[in-house]
Enzyme design. Structure first.
Site, PDB file in Angstrom:
ATOM      1  N   VAL A 428      52.416  99.732  66.645  1.00  0.00           N
ATOM      2  CA  VAL A 428      52.566 101.195  66.714  1.00  0.00           C
ATOM      3  C   VAL A 428      54.032 101.591  66.527  1.00  0.00           C
ATOM      4  O   VAL A 428      54.349 102.541  65.790  1.00  0.00           O
ATOM      5  CB  VAL A 428      52.028 101.733  68.057  1.00  0.00           C
ATOM      6  CG1 VAL A 428      52.417 103.193  68.254  1.00  0.00           C
ATOM      7  CG2 VAL A 428      50.513 101.575  68.125  1.00  0.00           C
ATOM      8  N   TRP A 431      55.075 100.904  62.929  1.00  0.00           N
ATOM      9  CA  TRP A 431      54.400 101.873  62.065  1.00  0.00           C
ATOM     10  C   TRP A 431      55.106 103.228  62.108  1.00  0.00           C
ATOM     11  O   TRP A 431      55.238 103.900  61.088  1.00  0.00           O
ATOM     12  CB  TRP A 431      52.945 102.018  62.501  1.00  0.00           C
ATOM     13  CG  TRP A 431      52.174 103.026  61.704  1.00  0.00           C
ATOM     14  CD1 TRP A 431      51.572 102.833  60.494  1.00  0.00           C
ATOM     15  CD2 TRP A 431      51.925 104.401  62.056  1.00  0.00           C
ATOM     16  NE1 TRP A 431      50.957 104.000  60.073  1.00  0.00           N
ATOM     17  CE2 TRP A 431      51.160 104.971  61.013  1.00  0.00           C
ATOM     18  CE3 TRP A 431      52.269 105.188  63.149  1.00  0.00           C
ATOM     19  CZ2 TRP A 431      50.740 106.290  61.044  1.00  0.00           C
ATOM     20  CZ3 TRP A 431      51.859 106.507  63.172  1.00  0.00           C
ATOM     21  CH2 TRP A 431      51.100 107.050  62.127  1.00  0.00           C
ATOM     22  N   HIS A 432      55.601 103.601  63.298  1.00  0.00           N
ATOM     23  CA  HIS A 432      56.288 104.881  63.419  1.00  0.00           C
ATOM     24  C   HIS A 432      57.606 104.876  62.640  1.00  0.00           C
ATOM     25  O   HIS A 432      57.908 105.816  61.922  1.00  0.00           O
ATOM     26  CB  HIS A 432      56.583 105.212  64.890  1.00  0.00           C
ATOM     27  CG  HIS A 432      55.464 105.899  65.584  1.00  0.00           C
ATOM     28  ND1 HIS A 432      54.452 105.223  66.219  1.00  0.00           N
ATOM     29  CD2 HIS A 432      55.172 107.217  65.743  1.00  0.00           C
ATOM     30  CE1 HIS A 432      53.598 106.090  66.740  1.00  0.00           C
ATOM     31  NE2 HIS A 432      54.014 107.303  66.464  1.00  0.00           N
ATOM     32  N   ASP A 433      58.377 103.808  62.810  1.00  0.00           N
ATOM     33  CA  ASP A 433      59.666 103.732  62.116  1.00  0.00           C
ATOM     34  C   ASP A 433      60.251 102.340  62.315  1.00  0.00           C
ATOM     35  O   ASP A 433      60.044 101.725  63.363  1.00  0.00           O
ATOM     36  CB  ASP A 433      60.638 104.790  62.666  1.00  0.00           C
ATOM     37  CG  ASP A 433      61.730 105.145  61.661  1.00  0.00           C
ATOM     38  OD1 ASP A 433      61.811 104.480  60.613  1.00  0.00           O
ATOM     39  OD2 ASP A 433      62.486 106.100  61.931  1.00  0.00           O
TER      40      ASP A 433
END
Length: 545
Positions: A428, A431-433
């Site tokens: 997660v 995936w965000h950054d």
């Protein structure tokens, strides 16, 4: 006339949340506490504290604050009562500045759909054509870069060996996040001077496209394995929400044509909510959900969306907390003021995600597809780290559970649960950054899960005792503080701001007094939240968050 409680109910947001087949088994027999002396005392606390929280956030971020000149340059002219507006959050300002264009696109897309209903024998035909036109309009020749990833992913899914196909899907998918971060702006040679679309940064929306790419491959591999194992072909009529995730679609539906239609489905392309490939094809070509034909429900959902926009506009016009956070303009502020700057910053983060997601889901509902609701609890109506992540970005949470958590063993033993949670939150965060700060945030979340999981295991045997609710309240206070600290580090105050806050809380008398008083208020809030959940169970509703 809409009942106010119904207007803010879970059922208004998403029928998935309240359509339980075993409602009678879920129903709680507990007696409501709303009219007890205890809860009347809690109401008094709410009446005093909540307005004070708003006032404190305004005092810490308005023109009356000595730090105002430091962040004044980030404010813009507003439209509410002559006030300035804090439009300095780049993510939300993009949405806010292009809101009219999105509404025009929504009306155009759904109108053209209605006018061409008799031309296209399948909904996916329209989605394919409109999706490609839309993609070129927003990304121009950069569609070539995106197409490279799509073709490679599709080819990986066609590998005969299932295990290799699954592993390569994940390895390539995660690798693309790094590749796009490092080399996403590679040259296209002579095409670099061509039309690059409304949004030149094609990689901005790629992360959501990646989730759909992985969903397509894994759904296809699962279906192919079931067919080869002589899985019985079941009916495709009246499937429930959960059944649609593993809908026994004909293998021919997993074509590159449907793949493109799904990836570029316009209402959900920019930011979701995420809907799995199986669910999308089922609703498109087999049977639509009853929600999309209930126009009264959709209208109430629209009113909820409008209410959220007006709430956001009020906060942005009266609390300039984002500008304060960007400039770190909190010198000489009290611990109460710094904590309110952080808390309303988190509320803005919640709203800036909720509003686009609700617009895109509203668009999808009008268009005939019912994706999951992403935000089902107010950010301030949470006391459990586990439950918080079930309610925040719910469609992504469901995606993670289906494609990562369950395949890796699910909850299992306590040790397995923690390892799987570590894996999930690492994905997660990446995936965000691609940023170490967010990876640290993901690991902090997992560490903060340990006390909650341990306490649940130990105290479960006492749940019938009168004092159990109060012990849970104390646990909730600790949980809320830990969640706030983790999210304030990751998204608001950063390490500098949080160290100042913690120093004031534990090393100054004023700060320590605030810590004790605020913890008492959080305890009161947790008791009200417990009763809200219990009230839902009395109606046979348990969304586990």
């Amino acid at each position: 006339m809409i009942n106010i409680l119904e207007f803010f109910s879970l059922d208004t947001l998403d029928t998935r949340l309240t359509n339980n087949n075993n409602k009678n088994q879920l129903k709680s027999s507990s007696t409501p506490r709303w009219n007890t002396i205890e809860f009347k005392f809690y109401y008094l606390i709410f009446i005093i504290v909540v307005p004070l929280m708003f006032k404190t956030a305004m005092d810490a971020s308005n023109e009356t604050n000595p730090n105002y000149p430091r962040f004044q340059h980030l404010l813009s002219n507003g439209w509410l009562f002559g006030r300035k507006v804090d439009n300095s959050d780049s993510q939300y300002s993009f949405f806010r500045n292009n809101f009219k264009m999105l509404i025009i696109l929504l009306i155009s897309h759904t109108s053209i759909r209605k006018l061409t209903t008799n031309i296209f024998t399948k909904r996916t035909y329209f989605d394919f054509i409109f999706g490609i036109i839309f993609l070129f309009a927003i990304h121009g020749v950069n569609c070539i870069k995106l197409s490279i990833h799509l073709i490679i992913n599709y080819a990986i899914g066609r590998i005969t060996n299932y295990k290799i196909a699954i592993w390569l899907t994940w390895i390539y998918g995660i690798s693309t996040l790094f590749l796009n971060d490092w080399y996403g702006n590679f040259s296209l040679g002579f095409l670099d001077n061509s039309f690059k679309g409304i949004i030149i940064r094609w990689d901005v929306f790629y992360n959501f496209t990646l989730l759909r790419m992985i969903s397509f491959n894994l759904d296809y591999i699962e279906r192919k394995r079931n067919l080869e194992n002589m899985d019985k072909v079941e009916s495709l009529i009246d499937l429930s929400d959960r059944e649609r995730l593993i809908a026994p679609l004909p293998i021919e539906e997993y074509s590159i044509f449907n793949y493109i239609s799904y990836l570029f489905y316009v209402p959900l392309f920019i930011a979701g909510p995420i809907i799995t490939f199986n669910d999308y094809i089922y609703q498109s070509n087999y049977q639509q959900c009853k929600t999309v034909t209930n126009y009264n429900r959709i209208f109430i959902y629209f009113l909820r969306f409008l209410f959220c926009i007006l709430t956001m506009e009020f906060i942005l016009h009266y609390m300039y907390v984002v500008a304060v956070s960007k400039t770190k303009a909190w010198n000489n502020d009290t611990p109460f003021q710094i904590s309110m700057l952080g808390m309303f910053n988190l509320n803005i983060i919640w709203l800036k995600l909720l509003i686009p997601w609700r617009l895109f889901r509203l668009w999808s509902l009008i268009d005939g597809i019912d994706p999951p609701e992403n935000m089902i609890r107010c950010m301030d109506n949470n006391y459990s780290a586990l439950a918080f992540w079930r309610a925040w970005h719910r469609s992504f949470n469901r995606w993670v559970i289906r494609y990562i958590y369950i395949p890796m063993g699910g909850s299992g033993t306590g040790k397995t649960r923690l390892l799987n949670s570590l894996l999930v939150f690492s994905f997660v965060a990446i995936w965000h950054d691609i940023e170490l700060k967010l990876l640290m945030w993901g690991w902090l979340i997992v560490i903060f899960l340990i006390p909650e999981l341990s306490a649940k295991l130990y105290f479960k045997k006492f749940e019938k005792d009168w004092w159990f609710r109060y012990v849970c309240g104390l646990g909730a206070v600790i949980n809320i503080w830990m969640m706030m600290i983790a999210n304030l580090i990751g998204f608001c105050l950063g390490t500098d701001g949080i160290l100042i806050l913690l120093n004031d809380l534990f090393k100054t008398m004023q700060g320590f007094q605030f810590l004790i008083i605020s913890s008492g208020c959080l305890f009161v809030a947790s008791q009200v939240m417990f009763e809200l959940r219990e009230n839902e169970r009395r109606k046979g509703i348990d969304v586990r968050c």
